[in-house]
Design a protein around this motif. Sequence first.
Motif, PDB file in Angstrom:
ATOM      1  N   ARG A 117       0.806  -1.222   0.000  1.00  0.00           N
ATOM      2  CA  ARG A 117       0.000   0.000   0.000  1.00  0.00           C
ATOM      3  C   ARG A 117       0.845   1.282   0.000  1.00  0.00           C
ATOM      4  NH1 ARG A 117      -4.934   0.625   1.432  1.00  0.00           N
ATOM      5  NH2 ARG A 117      -4.560   2.193  -0.154  1.00  0.00           N
ATOM      6  N   VAL A 118       1.978   1.248  -0.670  1.00  0.00           N
ATOM      7  CA  VAL A 118       2.849   2.426  -0.687  1.00  0.00           C
ATOM      8  C   VAL A 118       2.229   3.470  -1.613  1.00  0.00           C
ATOM      9  CG1 VAL A 118       5.179   3.275  -1.002  1.00  0.00           C
ATOM     10  CG2 VAL A 118       4.792   0.844  -0.493  1.00  0.00           C
ATOM     11  N   ARG A 119       2.058   4.690  -1.107  1.00  0.00           N
ATOM     12  CA  ARG A 119       1.440   5.730  -1.937  1.00  0.00           C
ATOM     13  C   ARG A 119       1.866   7.104  -1.463  1.00  0.00           C
ATOM     14  NH1 ARG A 119      -1.661   3.710   2.069  1.00  0.00           N
ATOM     15  NH2 ARG A 119      -3.312   5.001   2.919  1.00  0.00           N
ATOM     16  N   GLU A 120       1.973   7.998  -2.417  1.00  0.00           N
ATOM     17  CA  GLU A 120       2.300   9.380  -2.086  1.00  0.00           C
ATOM     18  C   GLU A 120       1.049  10.094  -1.614  1.00  0.00           C
ATOM     19  OE1 GLU A 120       4.093  11.284  -5.470  1.00  0.00           O
ATOM     20  OE2 GLU A 120       5.649   9.751  -5.643  1.00  0.00           O
TER      21      GLU A 120
ATOM     22  N   ASN B 132      -4.090   5.336  -8.340  1.00  0.00           N
ATOM     23  CA  ASN B 132      -3.213   6.222  -7.559  1.00  0.00           C
ATOM     24  C   ASN B 132      -2.762   5.588  -6.234  1.00  0.00           C
ATOM     25  OD1 ASN B 132      -5.516   6.358  -6.054  1.00  0.00           O
ATOM     26  ND2 ASN B 132      -5.871   8.556  -6.344  1.00  0.00           N
TER      27      ASN B 132
ATOM     28  N   TYR C  34      -4.639   4.499  -3.774  1.00  0.00           N
ATOM     29  CA  TYR C  34      -5.629   4.604  -2.702  1.00  0.00           C
ATOM     30  C   TYR C  34      -6.796   3.668  -2.996  1.00  0.00           C
ATOM     31  CZ  TYR C  34      -3.097   8.527  -0.778  1.00  0.00           C
ATOM     32  OH  TYR C  34      -2.123   9.288  -0.194  1.00  0.00           O
TER      33      TYR C  34
ATOM     34  N   TRP D 201       2.010   0.516   4.443  1.00  0.00           N
ATOM     35  CA  TRP D 201       1.503  -0.498   5.379  1.00  0.00           C
ATOM     36  C   TRP D 201       2.557  -1.591   5.481  1.00  0.00           C
ATOM     37  CZ3 TRP D 201      -2.782  -2.112   8.226  1.00  0.00           C
ATOM     38  CH2 TRP D 201      -3.028  -3.468   8.346  1.00  0.00           C
TER      39      TRP D 201
ATOM     40  N   HIS E 115       2.847   7.296   2.466  1.00  0.00           N
ATOM     41  CA  HIS E 115       2.060   6.419   3.321  1.00  0.00           C
ATOM     42  C   HIS E 115       2.316   4.967   2.924  1.00  0.00           C
ATOM     43  CE1 HIS E 115      -0.111  10.059   4.434  1.00  0.00           C
ATOM     44  NE2 HIS E 115      -0.234  10.326   3.158  1.00  0.00           N
TER      45      HIS E 115
END
Lengths: 338, 338
Positions: free
Chosen positions: A298-301, B207, B209, A312, A310
């Motif tokens: 779940r890596v995301r800017e 993206n 999310y 997990w 962000h």
Amino acid sequence: MTTQPALAVVGATGLVGEAFIELLADRELPIGELFVLASENSQGKTVFRGKSGLKVRNAADFDFSQVRIAVFAAGAAVAQQLAPKAAEAGALVLDLSPAFRYEPDVPLLVANVNDEQLGAAFERNLAAAADAATVQLLWALKPLADLGELVRVSVSQMQAASSSGRAGVERLARQSARLLNGLDADEGEGKQYAFNLLPVAGRLQDNGYSSEELKLMLESRRVLGQPQLAVDATCVQVPVFHGLAQSVSVQGLLPITLAQAEACWEAAPGLRMDEGGGTDSASPARHIHGEPHVRIARVREDLDGLGMLHFWTVADNIKVGAALNAVLLVEKLLKDHL
Amino acid sequence: MTTQPALAVVGATGLVGEAFIELLADRELPIGELFVLASENSQGKTVFRGKSGLKVRNAADFDFSQVRIAVFAAGAAVAQQLAPKAAEAGALVLDLSPAFRYEPDVPLLVANVNDEQLGAAFERNLAAAADAATVQLLWALKPLADLGELVRVSVSQMQAASSSGRAGVERLARQSARLLNGLDADEGEGKQYAFNLLPVAGRLQDNGYSSEELKLMLESRRVLGQPQLAVDATCVQVPVFHGLAQSVSVQGLLPITLAQAEACWEAAPGLRMDEGGGTDSASPARHIHGEPHVRIARVREDLDGLGMLHFWTVADNIKVGAALNAVLLVEKLLKDHL
């Protein structure tokens, strides 16, 4: 031919002790005789190192001058009582409990993060391994900290029953079965753990933080050597048997991009990037089988252009954060210091 | 004597529909005839409003010109199909599904937060209630936003099986029982929900999310009327039957103190401050019995002097975020607009 150093494990019949001994065998560490120790109650039981059975001895009676290294995988009370005795007898003690974590002349260690401080352990023959949660967090954060200064870290941590040891696991199974059979969950235990979220893990302190939260916050700063790092944590007890999950947000002095993070995590030890974003492979129940490592998913800017990242993580708190960290520290000790 | 307006509930046999009808009776809203509607499958079943049983009718055949208000507590597909028809027939539609939440000429509403926008619903005879998670978050945030501008909100959300409706609740019970009996959890369903944490709730977007996260982020900005507010969310599916928990961190333009927050929350509608910090009263299993409100606990200031405030909320997503919000909006509609 030199003799390989002997090693003792105190708390060999507990969840962490067992996992440590299993990993010792798997990784074929060059150690000599292995002594497995526990409380009087477990005396005479058998613990397996690979295929060979070892008789459990009473830790309280053990002569620690027989070993070069003593790994304490028991609680803080046992460590307080026996670790100084073992250190005095000449064993280098690696304690996994919180007993000595805040003493200034005892190094607080996470393998691959600050294990260059292992040498400081010889001052008192005593080193403290960081908590499993700290290990999991820092294996993910250290590669990012190496990219550029971190200014804030926020963690929402979901901890499984096994964070309270075997008793916690049994309690969750018992309470779950009672509830599914239409009985009260708690048998007068006061708290419902099954099918519930408890927003206080550990003891609540006067400043509003729980002991688990403060532990993660203080240890992270100390191990990273960044006493001013802003860290906040929320630790929640969840009805899962094994595994520790962390939902992490990190802000650097400069923005950290997704591409930068992925590139440095791919090369980092102890980590594995998750590939199937939509699957449940980064869930505790699926992840804890197989090879021990911290899984990142779940890596995301941040969508607000403020440069936060962000992600997990999930790992087996027992096998990875506790046992694997200890084995890697022993490995480093054998290689560089003994 | 004026006639009290008639009301129809579409999706009356679902979890939200049932909870809405129960609250309507509890709060003694001044409505006239109540029509309970559902799909053809539920036709002929009985739903209770207080002590009186009501026959369920087929929503697809219903003549909506008989009612002044139509509350849609069914899914987005049903709303897409029937809500325009009901609005055309002269009923003011309050839709609880995501179907119309992002249309610019449909107000997106949270009671006590932006219900002064209810009047805009008459443009298309259509209003959308925000998602249960948004309602829970904003009931806590609005009093803080009234104190001073908010600049960042971070939420780690733990959502129960009931967020997937009755089917989700039954799946968790079934999988838990199977696992405790030594069987595989998932019967080929693919995902293990029981004794597990799933780090993707809803569908994962390009993206990075999930749909649940974006929903919470976008709706919060829109309802607060702060399109620039930095909001990040992580939504995790947890093995709990009912209830929604949010671990929230909020940063204001000026620091928000614990004392300020407690003072404004004490006077706020729909909220209850938790008193027993160390107990499990702010856990989903304990909290969801009794009176519907959002419980706030674990309120604490940041230890880094940067003025952030951290807190935990728990509420029954069905009874509070969905049903209570809808009942309060209908109450407001009756009082100010009909």
